[in-house]
Design an enzyme around this catalytic site. Structure first.
Site, PDB file in Angstrom:
ATOM      1  N   SER A   4      25.564 -40.562  16.422  1.00  0.00           N
ATOM      2  CA  SER A   4      25.777 -40.246  15.012  1.00  0.00           C
ATOM      3  C   SER A   4      26.626 -41.345  14.400  1.00  0.00           C
ATOM      4  CB  SER A   4      26.474 -38.884  14.869  1.00  0.00           C
ATOM      5  OG  SER A   4      26.832 -38.629  13.529  1.00  0.00           O
ATOM      6  N   LYS A  22      18.933 -34.855  17.655  1.00  0.00           N
ATOM      7  CA  LYS A  22      18.754 -36.224  17.165  1.00  0.00           C
ATOM      8  C   LYS A  22      17.302 -36.343  16.765  1.00  0.00           C
ATOM      9  CE  LYS A  22      20.091 -40.297  16.087  1.00  0.00           C
ATOM     10  NZ  LYS A  22      21.197 -40.545  15.162  1.00  0.00           N
ATOM     11  N   ARG A  56      16.233 -34.322   9.031  1.00  0.00           N
ATOM     12  CA  ARG A  56      17.312 -33.408   9.428  1.00  0.00           C
ATOM     13  C   ARG A  56      17.001 -31.985   8.979  1.00  0.00           C
ATOM     14  NH1 ARG A  56      20.971 -37.883   7.620  1.00  0.00           N
ATOM     15  NH2 ARG A  56      20.935 -36.882   5.564  1.00  0.00           N
ATOM     16  N   SER A  88      21.126 -35.048  13.324  1.00  0.00           N
ATOM     17  CA  SER A  88      21.461 -36.424  12.970  1.00  0.00           C
ATOM     18  C   SER A  88      20.208 -37.280  13.109  1.00  0.00           C
ATOM     19  CB  SER A  88      22.570 -36.950  13.892  1.00  0.00           C
ATOM     20  OG  SER A  88      22.899 -38.286  13.598  1.00  0.00           O
ATOM     21  N   ARG A  95      31.832 -37.201   5.176  1.00  0.00           N
ATOM     22  CA  ARG A  95      32.370 -37.306   6.539  1.00  0.00           C
ATOM     23  C   ARG A  95      33.875 -37.528   6.512  1.00  0.00           C
ATOM     24  NH1 ARG A  95      27.379 -39.844   7.935  1.00  0.00           N
ATOM     25  NH2 ARG A  95      28.153 -41.855   7.235  1.00  0.00           N
ATOM     26  N   SER A 111      29.457 -35.159  11.490  1.00  0.00           N
ATOM     27  CA  SER A 111      28.165 -35.768  11.175  1.00  0.00           C
ATOM     28  C   SER A 111      27.797 -35.490   9.725  1.00  0.00           C
ATOM     29  CB  SER A 111      27.100 -35.191  12.120  1.00  0.00           C
ATOM     30  OG  SER A 111      25.802 -35.596  11.757  1.00  0.00           O
ATOM     31  N   GLY A 112      27.355 -36.501   9.013  1.00  0.00           N
ATOM     32  CA  GLY A 112      26.976 -36.347   7.611  1.00  0.00           C
ATOM     33  C   GLY A 112      25.532 -35.916   7.458  1.00  0.00           C
ATOM     34  N   PRO A 119      25.456 -23.577   4.172  1.00  0.00           N
ATOM     35  CA  PRO A 119      25.214 -23.489   2.731  1.00  0.00           C
ATOM     36  C   PRO A 119      25.442 -24.830   2.045  1.00  0.00           C
ATOM     37  CG  PRO A 119      27.358 -22.580   3.266  1.00  0.00           C
ATOM     38  CD  PRO A 119      26.687 -22.878   4.582  1.00  0.00           C
TER      39      PRO A 119
END
EC number: 3.5.2.15
Length: 368
Positions: free
Chosen positions: A83, A160, A192, A230, A327, A346-347, A354
């Protein structure tokens, strides 16, 4: 009984796998016991973040030597989840997850792990229902491997997943197929999101009838509270790691999770710690902080541009991508709670919690 081991080691740069291999050299873990490695690398976390691929290459090369196989064979047997993005005070590090036979001691539920891989996707399948369905099936296989029959015992599913590049889009077009988007950055979110909805489907968090290609990336009311996905350029399949607690496993580790409603939801993090037996109300003191083996959280800027009614500019900054802001924000909140900065934040939390929030899970030592 099987035992899941988790080691956290620092990295001085994306290709620095010396501490990982030091675990093997010291005998802390046998290389054949390693089933997954998570890594936080210091790239930008976007399409052109090659720190993820660099870390994977370094790990595959080093592990191939230790295992006596090829680098490609390493990638086929060990899930390598990198990530990108350590903005703010986040520290680059690796989490090494292993499975070994432990003593058959009835200690209650202990940390369990299962892994699975989807087939390689065609470019036109990324961000669409084909990815949702394949991910759901792989989550089921990973749960079976971990011996987790009740979805309630699953606390985190780490995935991933791939993304689209110009070359991949062109290859699909040459075969007469269109893709979900021609925006390569947007493809990360769709991948994602499709992966997260696959997790939600497998865990019974959403109904299949609500899932369509058009729902991916748009139906923010559909999400998993246990998905962490990610995207990266270094693969074309989904790699799935299921983490939960099981009576059929032994060892001192356990996992718990909550869902952050927004990026500053400190009570959610405190709630996870309480679930794991931590009593301190403020920042964990050093001796308690070290009981926390890993914190894994998702970070996402809210689409309405607000946090508890107050304006944020994460979505409006043309210089720094919004996920990088997120992040740093969530990483700061989590570090303040844990008292450490080597945290797996992780972004990009599409369909992972939500809007503006996301799941947070903690693996901790709960018994000696």
């Amino acid at each position: 009984m099987p035992e899941c081991l988790v080691f956290r080691v620092p990295a001085q740069h994306p290709a620095d796998v010396s501490e990982v291999m030091g675990l093997v050299a010291s005998g802390a873990v046998d290389v054949t016991e390693i089933v997954a490695i998570f890594g936080k690398t210091e790239g930008n976390g976007c399409v052109n973040d090659f720190t993820r691929q660099l870390a994977v290459m370094a790990l595959e090369t080093a592990l191939a030597t230790a295992l006596g196989c090829t680098a490609a064979e390493v990638g086929a047997r060990i899930a390598l989840v990198m990530s990108g993005g350590t903005e703010g005070g986040l520290s680059p590090h690796f989490l090494v997850l292993a499975r070994r036979d432990g003593p058959a001691v009835p200690e209650g539920k202990a940390l369990a792990i299962g892994t699975a891989f989807t087939q390689e996707f065609r470019a036109e399948e990324i961000g669409r229902m084909a990815q949702v369905e394949a991910t759901a099936a792989a989550v089921g296989r990973a749960m079976a491997e971990a011996g987790l029959t009740d979805p309630a015992d699953v606390h985190l599913v780490q995935v991933k997943c791939p993304l689209l590049t110009s070359a991949r889009i062109a290859e699909a077009a040459a075969r007469g197929h269109g893709v979900a988007t021609h925006d390569t950055y947007a493809s990360m979110g769709l991948s994602r999101g499709a992966s997260a909805l696959g997790i939600a489907l497998a865990l019974g968090e959403v109904d299949r009838e609500h899932l369509t290609d058009s729902a991916i990336g748009t139906r923010r009311d559909l999400f998993s509270g246990r998905a962490s996905c990610s995207a990266g350029i270094e693969l074309m399949r989904n790699e799935i790691i299921v983490l939960g607690n099981s009576q059929g496993w032994t060892g001192p580790l356990a996992i718990a999770h909550r869902v952050m409603d927004d990026g500053i939801d400190l009570p959610a993090i405190r709630g996870v710690l309480t679930d794991l037996g931590f009593l301190e109300a403020g920042q964990l003191p050093p001796h308690e902080s070290e009981r926390v083996i890993a914190l894994l959280a998702k970070a996402e800027p809210s689409h309405d541009g607000l946090i508890r009614g107050r304006r944020h500019i994460m979505n409006d900054d043309s210089d720094i991508n919004a996920t990088r802001h997120a992040r740093a924000l969530v990483g700061g909140v989590a570090a303040a709670a844990i008292g450490r900065t080597d945290l797996f934040v992780s972004g990009g939390a599409e369909h992972q919690g939500p809007d503006g929030g996301g799941p947070v899970a903690v693996i901790a030592r709960v018994r000696d």
